[in-house]
Enzyme design. Structure first.
Site, PDB file in Angstrom:
ATOM      1  N   SER A 284       0.845  -1.205   0.000  1.00 34.89           N
ATOM      2  CA  SER A 284       0.000   0.000   0.000  1.00 34.89           C
ATOM      3  C   SER A 284       0.873   1.245   0.000  1.00 34.89           C
ATOM      4  CB  SER A 284      -0.856  -0.016   1.271  1.00 34.89           C
ATOM      5  OG  SER A 284      -1.454   1.228   1.485  1.00 34.89           O
TER       6      SER A 284
ATOM      7  N   TYR B 231      -1.869  -1.156  10.941  1.00 38.82           N
ATOM      8  CA  TYR B 231      -2.119  -1.681   9.592  1.00 38.82           C
ATOM      9  C   TYR B 231      -0.904  -1.429   8.699  1.00 38.82           C
ATOM     10  CZ  TYR B 231      -3.653  -1.626   4.722  1.00 38.82           C
ATOM     11  OH  TYR B 231      -3.728  -1.810   3.371  1.00 38.82           O
TER      12      TYR B 231
ATOM     13  N   LYS C 179       2.076  -3.987   6.704  1.00 38.45           N
ATOM     14  CA  LYS C 179       2.509  -3.966   5.290  1.00 38.45           C
ATOM     15  C   LYS C 179       4.033  -3.852   5.212  1.00 38.45           C
ATOM     16  CE  LYS C 179      -1.476  -4.363   3.282  1.00 38.45           C
ATOM     17  NZ  LYS C 179      -1.823  -5.666   2.716  1.00 38.45           N
TER      18      LYS C 179
HETATM   19  P1  NAD Z   1     -11.014  -6.704   1.200  1.00 38.36           P
HETATM   20  O1  NAD Z   1     -11.207  -6.694   2.676  1.00 38.36           O
HETATM   21  O2  NAD Z   1     -12.193  -6.438   0.346  1.00 38.36           O
HETATM   22  O3  NAD Z   1     -10.356  -8.078   0.742  1.00 38.36           O
HETATM   23  C1  NAD Z   1      -9.493  -8.820   1.574  1.00 38.36           C
HETATM   24  C2  NAD Z   1     -10.000 -10.259   1.589  1.00 38.36           C
HETATM   25  O4  NAD Z   1      -9.155 -11.046   2.414  1.00 38.36           O
HETATM   26  C3  NAD Z   1     -11.411 -10.370   2.171  1.00 38.36           C
HETATM   27  O5  NAD Z   1     -12.215 -11.084   1.262  1.00 38.36           O
HETATM   28  C4  NAD Z   1     -11.222 -11.139   3.473  1.00 38.36           C
HETATM   29  O6  NAD Z   1     -12.328 -11.936   3.773  1.00 38.36           O
HETATM   30  C5  NAD Z   1      -9.967 -11.929   3.179  1.00 38.36           C
HETATM   31  N1  NAD Z   1      -9.172 -12.312   4.362  1.00 38.36           N
HETATM   32  C6  NAD Z   1      -8.720 -11.514   5.358  1.00 38.36           C
HETATM   33  N2  NAD Z   1      -8.011 -12.235   6.238  1.00 38.36           N
HETATM   34  C7  NAD Z   1      -7.999 -13.519   5.788  1.00 38.36           C
HETATM   35  C8  NAD Z   1      -7.432 -14.734   6.260  1.00 38.36           C
HETATM   36  N3  NAD Z   1      -6.738 -14.789   7.412  1.00 38.36           N
HETATM   37  N4  NAD Z   1      -7.623 -15.852   5.546  1.00 38.36           N
HETATM   38  C9  NAD Z   1      -8.347 -15.829   4.396  1.00 38.36           C
HETATM   39  N5  NAD Z   1      -8.902 -14.720   3.903  1.00 38.36           N
HETATM   40  C10 NAD Z   1      -8.731 -13.574   4.591  1.00 38.36           C
HETATM   41  O7  NAD Z   1      -9.846  -5.657   0.875  1.00 38.36           O
HETATM   42  P2  NAD Z   1      -9.344  -5.113  -0.522  1.00 38.36           P
HETATM   43  O8  NAD Z   1      -9.674  -3.683  -0.571  1.00 38.36           O
HETATM   44  O9  NAD Z   1      -9.760  -5.991  -1.618  1.00 38.36           O
HETATM   45  O10 NAD Z   1      -7.773  -5.218  -0.290  1.00 38.36           O
HETATM   46  C11 NAD Z   1      -7.022  -6.333  -0.720  1.00 38.36           C
HETATM   47  C12 NAD Z   1      -5.586  -6.159  -0.260  1.00 38.36           C
HETATM   48  O11 NAD Z   1      -5.068  -4.926  -0.777  1.00 38.36           O
HETATM   49  C13 NAD Z   1      -5.414  -6.073   1.254  1.00 38.36           C
HETATM   50  O12 NAD Z   1      -4.223  -6.738   1.604  1.00 38.36           O
HETATM   51  C14 NAD Z   1      -5.289  -4.594   1.519  1.00 38.36           C
HETATM   52  O13 NAD Z   1      -4.543  -4.324   2.690  1.00 38.36           O
HETATM   53  C15 NAD Z   1      -4.551  -4.132   0.277  1.00 38.36           C
HETATM   54  N6  NAD Z   1      -4.771  -2.722  -0.035  1.00 38.36           N
HETATM   55  C16 NAD Z   1      -6.056  -2.266  -0.184  1.00 38.36           C
HETATM   56  C17 NAD Z   1      -6.264  -0.912  -0.461  1.00 38.36           C
HETATM   57  C18 NAD Z   1      -7.672  -0.377  -0.593  1.00 38.36           C
HETATM   58  O14 NAD Z   1      -7.835   0.837  -0.526  1.00 38.36           O
HETATM   59  N7  NAD Z   1      -8.699  -1.176  -0.813  1.00 38.36           N
HETATM   60  C19 NAD Z   1      -5.191  -0.056  -0.595  1.00 38.36           C
HETATM   61  C20 NAD Z   1      -3.898  -0.554  -0.448  1.00 38.36           C
HETATM   62  C21 NAD Z   1      -3.696  -1.904  -0.173  1.00 38.36           C
HETATM   63  C1  UD1 Z   2      -6.801   5.267   3.569  1.00 39.77           C
HETATM   64  C2  UD1 Z   2      -5.989   4.626   4.658  1.00 39.77           C
HETATM   65  C3  UD1 Z   2      -4.666   4.148   4.089  1.00 39.77           C
HETATM   66  C4  UD1 Z   2      -4.898   3.227   2.895  1.00 39.77           C
HETATM   67  C5  UD1 Z   2      -5.731   4.001   1.863  1.00 39.77           C
HETATM   68  C6  UD1 Z   2      -6.069   3.180   0.664  1.00 39.77           C
HETATM   69  C7  UD1 Z   2      -6.719   5.841   6.664  1.00 39.77           C
HETATM   70  C8  UD1 Z   2      -6.332   6.815   7.716  1.00 39.77           C
HETATM   71  N1  UD1 Z   2      -5.786   5.602   5.717  1.00 39.77           N
HETATM   72  O1  UD1 Z   2      -6.099   6.365   3.142  1.00 39.77           O
HETATM   73  O2  UD1 Z   2      -3.925   3.457   5.061  1.00 39.77           O
HETATM   74  O3  UD1 Z   2      -3.665   2.844   2.339  1.00 39.77           O
HETATM   75  O4  UD1 Z   2      -6.970   4.392   2.479  1.00 39.77           O
HETATM   76  O5  UD1 Z   2      -7.027   2.252   1.022  1.00 39.77           O
HETATM   77  O6  UD1 Z   2      -7.802   5.277   6.680  1.00 39.77           O
HETATM   78  N2  UD1 Z   2     -12.166  11.700   3.490  1.00 39.77           N
HETATM   79  C9  UD1 Z   2     -13.150  12.562   3.896  1.00 39.77           C
HETATM   80  N3  UD1 Z   2     -14.290  12.039   4.432  1.00 39.77           N
HETATM   81  C10 UD1 Z   2     -14.511  10.696   4.565  1.00 39.77           C
HETATM   82  C11 UD1 Z   2     -13.510   9.810   4.118  1.00 39.77           C
HETATM   83  C12 UD1 Z   2     -12.341  10.332   3.607  1.00 39.77           C
HETATM   84  O7  UD1 Z   2     -12.980  13.775   3.806  1.00 39.77           O
HETATM   85  O8  UD1 Z   2     -15.577  10.299   5.070  1.00 39.77           O
HETATM   86  C13 UD1 Z   2     -10.935  12.231   2.892  1.00 39.77           C
HETATM   87  C14 UD1 Z   2      -9.658  11.881   3.642  1.00 39.77           C
HETATM   88  O9  UD1 Z   2      -9.371  12.843   4.625  1.00 39.77           O
HETATM   89  C15 UD1 Z   2      -8.635  11.873   2.491  1.00 39.77           C
HETATM   90  C16 UD1 Z   2      -9.448  11.395   1.291  1.00 39.77           C
HETATM   91  O10 UD1 Z   2     -10.812  11.659   1.614  1.00 39.77           O
HETATM   92  O11 UD1 Z   2      -8.175  13.178   2.228  1.00 39.77           O
HETATM   93  C17 UD1 Z   2      -9.287   9.919   0.991  1.00 39.77           C
HETATM   94  O12 UD1 Z   2      -9.556   9.177   2.179  1.00 39.77           O
HETATM   95  P1  UD1 Z   2      -9.597   7.589   2.193  1.00 39.77           P
HETATM   96  O13 UD1 Z   2     -10.473   7.107   1.122  1.00 39.77           O
HETATM   97  O14 UD1 Z   2      -9.899   7.169   3.592  1.00 39.77           O
HETATM   98  O15 UD1 Z   2      -8.113   7.164   1.793  1.00 39.77           O
HETATM   99  P2  UD1 Z   2      -6.708   7.607   2.451  1.00 39.77           P
HETATM  100  O16 UD1 Z   2      -6.866   8.605   3.503  1.00 39.77           O
HETATM  101  O17 UD1 Z   2      -5.810   7.939   1.327  1.00 39.77           O
END
Ligand code: NAD
Ligand code: UD1
Length: 337
Positions: free
Chosen positions: A124, A148, A152
């Site tokens: 991330s 969190y 990572k």
């Molecule tokens: P998500 O929660 O929708 O998907 C994660 C999946 O992993 C879920 O389906 C959950 O049930 C499964 N899971 C969690 N722990 C598990 C375990 N112990 N065994 C088996 N399954 C398990 O999240 P996402 O948004 O799809 O994110 C996927 C990955 O990308 C995560 O590692 C997350 O940290 C990373 N990531 C997400 C974002 C984002 O904004 N969505 C940003 C940066 C990184």
């Molecule tokens: C969040 C996570 C970060 C993760 C990233 C991608 C937090 C503190 N950080 O970051 O670890 O890697 O998502 O999944 O949760 N905002 C509002 N109102 C809201 C929600 C968000 O104003 O209700 C603003 C936030 O202040 C930010 C932007 O929208 O400026 C994006 O927020 P968000 O979607 O939560 O992502 P990140 O803050 O980038």
């Protein structure tokens, strides 16, 4: 030969399964469904008209994982499974460290046992902490401000150490910026279990009438309109980045790390305006204090992924908002509809 997708029922995982199946890969999903629904996988198969294999297994259940590797012919792993809510990680650090780190260790131990040593890992942009400048390049200093983010960083280091111990591993770590949007079909999308933490699902739930107004966390940042700026990336573009990473693994490249972002930054109010334009809905919002731990500006320099993976994003902010809206409008209660 199949691709094992951990966390494949989740938001990014399900979209990646669509792209994998469409590209002709055999797909095996392992997910404990702690933050997802099996319906996502049913719909992945409906969209692609292709079958995948699903195991409802927790990565912490090493014996069950071992059975899967024994039974299936697995070539590479895409490792999405993990807990991802920053606030929750602060109140439940033991669960986060155990699930994310121990889960990865068990996965790697079983992979090692079966000689499967090619892995793509979901990292991330959070690993850049509060960057001194933007755009962010892969060699910027790394830090984390919450449990969190620390999971990572620890997993990135763990994977690098694993490679040092055994150069036959091939490891690609993808640092995602802010994924939004949904598959064009409107059948799969982001389905937060509780009140959304992230901006786009919050906006779409206001649009659909489930939430009254968006709280904008601060309008006194040093940005063009005072609200936080982020690099929003369409989840389907993000998914195709994983296919490019799999292709790269075939070159047996050792350890690599890539930013997956668009290189463009949009503020919270830019996102509200763009969403209103494409949806025709008004998004009520109130300015609230800054959210602790938030940074002002975060966007990627994605040129390394373009140069080395041949990957770049093709979907713009309007398309991201349109696709997020279609998913929410068609499924106001997510997979519970
Ligand atoms: P998500 O929660 O929708 O998907 C994660 C999946 O992993 C879920 O389906 C959950 O049930 C499964 N899971 C969690 N722990 C598990 C375990 N112990 N065994 C088996 N399954 C398990 O999240 P996402 O948004 O799809 O994110 C996927 C990955 O990308 C995560 O590692 C997350 O940290 C990373 N990531 C997400 C974002 C984002 O904004 N969505 C940003 C940066 C990184
Ligand atoms: C969040 C996570 C970060 C993760 C990233 C991608 C937090 C503190 N950080 O970051 O670890 O890697 O998502 O999944 O949760 N905002 C509002 N109102 C809201 C929600 C968000 O104003 O209700 C603003 C936030 O202040 C930010 C932007 O929208 O400026 C994006 O927020 P968000 O979607 O939560 O992502 P990140 O803050 O980038």
């Amino acid at each position: 030969m199949a691709i094992l997708v951990t966390g494949g029922a989740g938001y990014i995982g399900s979209h990646t399964c669509v792209e994998l199946l469409n590209a002709g890969y055999e797909v095996i999903v392992v997910d404990n469904l702690i933050n997802s629904s099996q319906k996502a996988l049913e719909r992945v198969q409906e969209i692609t008209e292709k079958k995948l294999t699903f195991y409802k297994v927790d990565l912490l259940d090493k014996a069950a994982l071992d059975n899967i590797f024994q039974k299936e012919n697995i070539e590479s792993v895409i490792h999405f499974a993990g807990l991802k809510a920053v606030g929750e990680s602060v109140s439940m650090p033991l669960e986060y460290y155990h699930n994310n780190i121990t889960g990865t260790i068990m996965l790697c131990q079983v992979m090692q046992k079966y000689g499967v040593k090619d892995i793509v890992f979901s990292s991330s942009a959070t690993v850049y902490g509060n960057p001194e400048t933007v755009p962010i390049k892969e060699d910027f200093p790394l830090s984390a401000t919450n449990p969190y983010g620390r999971t990572k960083l620890i997993i990135e280091n763990l994977l690098k150490d694993l490679y040092v111990s055994d150069n036959s591993w091939n490891i690609i770590m993808l640092r995602y910026f802010n994924p939004i949007g949904a598959d064009k079909s409107g059948r799969i999308g982001e389905d937060p279990k509780n009140i959304p933490n992230n901006l786009m699902p919050y906006i779409t739930q206001v649009a659909v009438g489930k939430l009254e107004y968006l709280g904008v966390f601060g309008n006194d940042y040093d940005t063009h309109d005072g609200t936080g700026v982020r690099d929003y990336i369409h989840v389907t573009d993000l998914a195709t980045g994983h296919l490019k990473a799999l292709e790269k693994l075939n070159e047996k490249p050792g350890v690599l790390v890539y930013n997956l972002g668009t290189g463009k930054g949009y503020s919270v109010l830019d996102m509200v305006k763009n969403f209103e334009k494409v949806s025709g809905r008004t998004i009520k919002y109130k300015i609230l204090p800054r959210r602790p731990g938030d940074i002002a500006i975060c966007y990627a320099d994605p040129s390394k992924a373009k140069l080395e993976l041949g990957w770049e994003t093709i979907r713009d902010i309007d398309e991201m908002c349109e696709d997020s809206w279609r998913w929410q409008k068609n499924n106001p209660n997510g997979y519970n509809d």
